[in-house]
Design a protein around this motif. Structure first.
Motif, PDB file in Angstrom:
ATOM      1  N   LYS A  93       0.919  -1.082   0.330  1.00  0.00           N
ATOM      2  CA  LYS A  93       0.060  -0.002  -0.131  1.00  0.00           C
ATOM      3  C   LYS A  93       0.861   1.542  -0.169  1.00  0.00           C
ATOM      4  CE  LYS A  93      -4.221  -2.318   1.633  1.00  0.00           C
ATOM      5  NZ  LYS A  93      -5.271  -1.654   2.677  1.00  0.00           N
ATOM      6  N   PRO A  94       0.241   2.455  -0.888  1.00  0.00           N
ATOM      7  CA  PRO A  94       1.631   3.425  -0.926  1.00  0.00           C
ATOM      8  C   PRO A  94       1.464   4.461   0.440  1.00  0.00           C
ATOM      9  CG  PRO A  94      -1.168   4.218  -2.370  1.00  0.00           C
ATOM     10  CD  PRO A  94      -0.527   1.909  -1.579  1.00  0.00           C
ATOM     11  N   HIS A  95       0.358   3.991   1.238  1.00  0.00           N
ATOM     12  CA  HIS A  95       0.274   5.148   2.579  1.00  0.00           C
ATOM     13  C   HIS A  95       1.336   4.876   4.243  1.00  0.00           C
ATOM     14  CE1 HIS A  95      -2.623   1.858   3.419  1.00  0.00           C
ATOM     15  NE2 HIS A  95      -1.878   2.457   4.873  1.00  0.00           N
ATOM     16  N   ILE A  96       2.097   2.789   3.517  1.00  0.00           N
ATOM     17  CA  ILE A  96       2.959   3.015   4.339  1.00  0.00           C
ATOM     18  C   ILE A  96       3.727   3.083   4.105  1.00  0.00           C
ATOM     19  CG2 ILE A  96       3.681   0.188   4.902  1.00  0.00           C
ATOM     20  CD1 ILE A  96       0.815   0.854   5.743  1.00  0.00           C
ATOM     21  N   GLY A  97       4.628   3.673   5.403  1.00  0.00           N
ATOM     22  CA  GLY A  97       6.233   4.316   5.244  1.00  0.00           C
ATOM     23  C   GLY A  97       7.209   3.475   5.872  1.00  0.00           C
ATOM     24  N   LEU A  98       8.091   4.109   5.538  1.00  0.00           N
ATOM     25  CA  LEU A  98       9.459   3.197   6.223  1.00  0.00           C
ATOM     26  C   LEU A  98       9.183   2.828   7.998  1.00  0.00           C
ATOM     27  CD1 LEU A  98      11.997   5.362   4.701  1.00  0.00           C
ATOM     28  CD2 LEU A  98      11.134   2.232   3.964  1.00  0.00           C
ATOM     29  N   THR A  99       8.801   3.943   8.462  1.00  0.00           N
ATOM     30  CA  THR A  99       8.366   3.465   9.884  1.00  0.00           C
ATOM     31  C   THR A  99       7.493   1.975  10.011  1.00  0.00           C
ATOM     32  OG1 THR A  99       8.558   5.654  10.482  1.00  0.00           O
ATOM     33  CG2 THR A  99       7.401   4.592  11.672  1.00  0.00           C
ATOM     34  N   GLU A 100       6.235   2.232   8.979  1.00  0.00           N
ATOM     35  CA  GLU A 100       5.911   1.492   9.154  1.00  0.00           C
ATOM     36  C   GLU A 100       6.261   0.059   8.799  1.00  0.00           C
ATOM     37  OE1 GLU A 100       4.522   4.098   7.858  1.00  0.00           O
ATOM     38  OE2 GLU A 100       3.486   5.117   9.347  1.00  0.00           O
ATOM     39  N   LEU A 101       6.925   0.242   8.021  1.00  0.00           N
ATOM     40  CA  LEU A 101       7.538  -1.370   6.907  1.00  0.00           C
ATOM     41  C   LEU A 101       7.971  -2.016   8.355  1.00  0.00           C
ATOM     42  CD1 LEU A 101       8.437  -0.108   3.483  1.00  0.00           C
ATOM     43  CD2 LEU A 101       6.802  -1.769   3.903  1.00  0.00           C
ATOM     44  N   VAL A 102       9.282  -1.152   9.075  1.00  0.00           N
ATOM     45  CA  VAL A 102      10.166  -1.328   9.515  1.00  0.00           C
ATOM     46  C   VAL A 102       8.590  -2.335  11.533  1.00  0.00           C
ATOM     47  CG1 VAL A 102      11.508  -0.866  12.056  1.00  0.00           C
ATOM     48  CG2 VAL A 102      11.971   0.669   9.447  1.00  0.00           C
ATOM     49  N   GLN A 103       8.379  -1.716  11.752  1.00  0.00           N
ATOM     50  CA  GLN A 103       7.299  -2.100  12.556  1.00  0.00           C
ATOM     51  C   GLN A 103       5.949  -3.461  11.991  1.00  0.00           C
ATOM     52  OE1 GLN A 103       6.644  -0.565  15.687  1.00  0.00           O
ATOM     53  NE2 GLN A 103       5.742  -2.455  16.000  1.00  0.00           N
ATOM     54  N   ILE A 104       5.659  -3.344  10.606  1.00  0.00           N
ATOM     55  CA  ILE A 104       5.779  -4.650  10.070  1.00  0.00           C
ATOM     56  C   ILE A 104       6.540  -5.832  10.009  1.00  0.00           C
ATOM     57  CG2 ILE A 104       5.124  -5.680   8.147  1.00  0.00           C
ATOM     58  CD1 ILE A 104       3.620  -3.242   7.449  1.00  0.00           C
ATOM     59  N   ILE A 105       8.132  -5.477  10.215  1.00  0.00           N
ATOM     60  CA  ILE A 105       9.452  -6.843  10.432  1.00  0.00           C
ATOM     61  C   ILE A 105       8.722  -6.741  11.559  1.00  0.00           C
ATOM     62  CG2 ILE A 105      11.507  -7.220  10.323  1.00  0.00           C
ATOM     63  CD1 ILE A 105      11.242  -5.641   8.317  1.00  0.00           C
ATOM     64  N   ILE A 106       8.624  -6.241  12.662  1.00  0.00           N
ATOM     65  CA  ILE A 106       8.837  -6.662  14.028  1.00  0.00           C
ATOM     66  C   ILE A 106       7.644  -7.407  14.009  1.00  0.00           C
ATOM     67  CG2 ILE A 106       9.184  -5.715  16.347  1.00  0.00           C
ATOM     68  CD1 ILE A 106      10.961  -3.353  15.201  1.00  0.00           C
ATOM     69  N   LEU A 139      18.093  10.374   5.814  1.00  0.00           N
ATOM     70  CA  LEU A 139      18.814   9.299   6.346  1.00  0.00           C
ATOM     71  C   LEU A 139      19.138   8.047   7.906  1.00  0.00           C
ATOM     72  CD1 LEU A 139      21.042   8.704   3.283  1.00  0.00           C
ATOM     73  CD2 LEU A 139      18.306   7.503   3.638  1.00  0.00           C
ATOM     74  N   ARG A 140      19.671  10.005   8.045  1.00  0.00           N
ATOM     75  CA  ARG A 140      20.552   9.190   9.374  1.00  0.00           C
ATOM     76  C   ARG A 140      19.065   9.166  10.914  1.00  0.00           C
ATOM     77  NH1 ARG A 140      25.024  10.077  10.957  1.00  0.00           N
ATOM     78  NH2 ARG A 140      25.290  11.744   9.595  1.00  0.00           N
ATOM     79  N   SER A 141      17.662   9.727  10.276  1.00  0.00           N
ATOM     80  CA  SER A 141      17.002   9.684  11.585  1.00  0.00           C
ATOM     81  C   SER A 141      17.111   8.741  11.126  1.00  0.00           C
ATOM     82  CB  SER A 141      15.889  10.827  11.153  1.00  0.00           C
ATOM     83  OG  SER A 141      15.791  10.713  10.177  1.00  0.00           O
ATOM     84  N   THR A 142      16.052   7.955   9.514  1.00  0.00           N
ATOM     85  CA  THR A 142      15.605   6.888   9.299  1.00  0.00           C
ATOM     86  C   THR A 142      16.169   5.737   9.829  1.00  0.00           C
ATOM     87  OG1 THR A 142      14.332   7.309   7.649  1.00  0.00           O
ATOM     88  CG2 THR A 142      14.973   5.379   7.301  1.00  0.00           C
ATOM     89  N   PHE A 143      17.779   5.538   9.467  1.00  0.00           N
ATOM     90  CA  PHE A 143      18.320   4.539  10.264  1.00  0.00           C
ATOM     91  C   PHE A 143      18.766   4.584  12.453  1.00  0.00           C
ATOM     92  CE2 PHE A 143      21.009   5.337   6.136  1.00  0.00           C
ATOM     93  CZ  PHE A 143      19.945   3.883   5.301  1.00  0.00           C
ATOM     94  N   GLN A 144      18.307   5.299  12.308  1.00  0.00           N
ATOM     95  CA  GLN A 144      17.735   5.136  13.692  1.00  0.00           C
ATOM     96  C   GLN A 144      16.754   4.289  14.428  1.00  0.00           C
ATOM     97  OE1 GLN A 144      17.705   9.329  15.276  1.00  0.00           O
ATOM     98  NE2 GLN A 144      20.535   9.599  15.582  1.00  0.00           N
ATOM     99  N   VAL A 145      15.778   4.288  13.486  1.00  0.00           N
ATOM    100  CA  VAL A 145      14.062   4.135  13.300  1.00  0.00           C
ATOM    101  C   VAL A 145      14.855   2.522  13.405  1.00  0.00           C
ATOM    102  CG1 VAL A 145      11.464   3.256  12.911  1.00  0.00           C
ATOM    103  CG2 VAL A 145      13.079   5.952  13.460  1.00  0.00           C
ATOM    104  N   PHE A 146      15.425   2.239  12.606  1.00  0.00           N
ATOM    105  CA  PHE A 146      16.275   0.419  12.178  1.00  0.00           C
ATOM    106  C   PHE A 146      16.463  -0.266  13.592  1.00  0.00           C
ATOM    107  CE2 PHE A 146      16.238   1.316   7.431  1.00  0.00           C
ATOM    108  CZ  PHE A 146      14.981   1.707   7.386  1.00  0.00           C
TER     109      PHE A 146
END
Length: 691
Positions: free
Chosen positions: A506-519, A607-614
């Motif tokens: 789904k297009p509205h699923i962002g990187l944060t949501e994808l990270v949470q989905i993996i978890i 990228l730095r803030s995104t990788f912190q979410v990872f």
């Protein structure tokens, strides 16, 4: 002839001798008369003397006769009267004798008429038989007997017509009451089965003891309530058990059968009855077009069929030869083929799992009821396995919607717990274990989002729903365990996997949501073993059994994670492209600005803030995402520098571009994601540096 034939003088001599003989006789007569003459004279004298007395006597006799005749006239009259009375008496005696012969005939005929009036037709036929064989032959010479003899065949035909009319009314009556008869029979079978099943569950100490605690308590309380209700209902209905005889008057069938048997037309009656019942069977087996829309439609359909065969079973056992076991078996096989075809067709229209479950329960009660009457129902249970697959399909569709709703309502952020009570509520719904998190003080956050316990609960609810269909199918615990595991595997590998794949795309699923989905998928994967234990506890089948199937949730969640990881890489690259698109280099500038471009600094900060979410992702995933992002950034900058439309570049532009590359190299060397060895990440920009 000798006189005339002899000598010529023979006649004369004969006449002479004859005259001599006559003279001799005359002399003898004369002698005799002389001898009796005196006596004759004396007699004449006496007669003369008597003559006067005779005259006198004659007068006296004549007078006496006259007086006697006068006196006898009254006697003659009385005698004639006596004679006439004697004749009348003889006639009366004769009439009485004849009436005594006729009276039984008339009495029997009167009895026949009375029996006809009160509709005792079988007795009337017996009376006719007695009249014909015993009574009427004695008085057959009388005209009224001939009239009776002529009327008896007409009465027989009348009885046949009336009994046939009663039979038709009976057939119409049982057609109308078939659903009620069937409903009563099914209700009795269901009550008996419910009572037996409840007792069995109560006596089985280990049944359901290892289930989830809350669910177990609910089931135990339900079982106790059901048992109490069943006992109470049985007590109430002990004296009110209704049978087919209580709902339908079968006397018209008995009468008609006896009547036709007496008349010698028993075979005609049997053929007619069977023909009409076959027609009714076809009508009963014909479903309504809207039957699949409601449970009542199916219940009415089954009730009519059960009622039909309950009546036939009753007729089979209370009559001799009207229907046979071969006939009922043939009729049942025909009906069973039609029923299965109808159920296959109409059940395919059912999209509501609750309706399919109700249909299954009705089929089980229907089968158990008819099995109790001796009809084979194995094909119905085979059909239930087909319907079970359809039931699972409807469940999968329903749970697909539930999963979509859960995913849409999720905030894709860790679950916050403020105190011990909230923490216990969460772990009561989902088997979460983390020793490190347990040591932290409240408030704290659980790594998965709220959709994880909801998904876990719904999977368990799906197992319960699937178990409902598997009950009462007369299958072993091993088979039920296998069915539950197969249906659960379908839920995980097809429904849940499809929902996860669609969610990730789904297009509205962002990187944060994808990270949470993996978890989330990681924790769901870890919970699969608890689902296997849950199924084992329900079915009491150990997982070490050779034939026990395993859940395929591991591969499902791994595939979802891989898809989410790929989507993370894609979205990171798309985000980098968005930043690159706003880059605005002045390739003819005389000197650089002395600092890196603004778009690039924004990109690096992103990228730095995104990788912190990872940080909650597995290390390899975060490293791969970081390496992929750096490589994509390097390639994008190189393509910008080597663009064919770029005709000339000033030294100032090169210096400005160099400042941007330096920032990229500094970002790579800052180890945004831990775990890289040496300058592995910096190698992503080495080609760009050389250019």
């Amino acid at each position: 002839r000798s006189v005339y034939d002899d000598q010529p003088n023979a006649h004369q001599r004969f006449m002479e001798k004859l005259d001599a003989c006559i003279r001799n006789h005359d002399r003898e007569i004369e002698k005799m008369c002389n001898f009796h003459h005196q006596g004759f004279v004396d007699a004449i004298t006496e007669l003369l003397k008597v003559r006067a007395d005779a005259e006198k006597l004659k007068v006296q006799v004549t007078d006496t006769n006259r007086r006697l005749q006068d006196a006898g006239k009254e006697v003659i009259a009385q005698t004639e009267e006596v004679i006439r009375c004697r004749i009348q008496q003889r006639n009366i005696t004769t009439v009485v004798e004849k009436l005594q012969l006729c009276l039984p005939v008339l009495e029997m005929y009167s009895k026949l008429k009375e029996q006809m009036n009160v509709k005792r037709y079988y007795s009337a036929l017996k009376t006719m038989e007695q009249l014909e064989n015993l009574y009427l032959p004695r008085v057959s010479q009388y005209r009224f007997c001939q009239i009776m003899i002529e009327n008896l065949p007409k009465l027989r035909e009348e009885i046949k017509e009336i009994s046939m009319s009663d039979l038709k009314d009976f057939l119409e009556s049982i057609r109308k009451h078939s659903d009620r008869i069937g409903e009563t029979a099914m209700k009795q079978a269901q009550q008996q089965k419910t009572f037996s099943t409840t007792l069995q569950k109560q006596n089985n100490v280990n049944y359901g003891r290892n289930m989830h605690l809350g669910r177990s308590r609910v089931l135990e309380s339900k079982n106790e309530i059901t048992l109490k209700r069943t006992i109470e209902e049985d007590d109430e209905h002990d004296e009110e058990v209704l049978t087919a005889q209580d709902l339908v008057d079968f006397s018209p069938v008995y009468r008609c059968l006896h009547i036709y048997s007496v008349l010698g037309d028993g075979e005609i009656f049997e053929n007619y009855y069977r023909k009409q019942r076959r027609k009714q069977a076809r009508l009963v087996l014909q479903p309504q077009s809207s039957m699949h829309e409601t449970v009542e439609g199916y219940r009415r359909y089954f009730s009519q069929i059960v009622g039909f065969f309950v009546v036939e079973d009753h007729i089979l056992h209370v009559t001799q030869g009207l229907v046979t076991r071969t006939y009922t078996d043939e009729l049942w096989n025909m009906a069973l083929s039609k029923i299965i075809a109808v159920l296959r067709t109409h059940s395919s229209y059912c999209s509501d799992p609750d309706l399919v479950l109700e249909l299954k329960n009705l089929i089980v009660v229907f089968a158990d009821t008819l099995q109790g009457y001796g009809f084979p129902v194995n094909r119905l249970f085979d059909l239930l396995f087909e319907i079970r697959d359809q039931y699972n399909e409807t469940l999968l569709k329903k749970w697909s919607g539930l999963f979509r709703d859960i995913f849409e309502g999720d905030n894709y952020s860790p679950i916050p717990v403020a105190n011990e009570e909230e923490y216990k509520i969460v772990i009561s719904k989902f088997p979460f274990q983390d020793p490190e998190l347990d040591t932290q003080s409240f408030p704290k956050k659980l790594p998965m989002s709220q959709s994880v316990p909801q998904i876990y609960i719904q999977v368990k609810e799906f197992i319960y729903a699937s178990l409902k269909f598997s009950e009462s199918l007369h299958r072993s615990s091993t088979e039920i365990d296998d069915m539950l595991r197969k249906s659960t595997n379908l839920l995980l590998t097809r429904t849940l996997s499809s929902c996860l794949q669609n969610l990730i795309k789904k297009p509205h699923i962002g990187l944060t949501e994808l990270v949470q989905i993996i978890i989330n998928t990681t924790h769901l994967e870890q919970a699969c073993k608890y689902l296997e234990d849950f199924i084992s506890n329900i079915t009491n089948i150990s997982q070490v059994t050779v034939h026990t199937a395993r859940l395929y949730g591991l591969s499902t969640f791994k595939d979802a994670r891989h898809a989410a990881e790929g989507e993370i890489y894609t979205k990171l690259n798309q985000k980098i492209d968005e930043f690159i698109q706003i880059a605005d280099y002045d390739w003819t500038m005389s000197e650089s600005d002395g600092r890196a471009s603004g778009y690039l600094m924004d990109l690096i900060n992103f990228l730095r803030s995104t990788f912190q979410v990872f940080t909650h992702l597995p290390g390899k995933v975060a490293q791969t995402a970081c390496m992929s992002a750096c490589q994509h950034l390097s390639m994008s900058l190189m393509q910008m520098l080597l663009d064919s439309e770029l005709k000339q570049i000033s030294m100032g532009a090169i210096q400005q571009f160099n400042l941007d590359v330096i920032q990229c190299e500094l970002f790579a060397s800052s180890e945004p994601v831990p775990g890289f060895q040496g300058d592995t990440l910096q190698l992503a920009f080495i080609d760009l540096r050389q250019v």
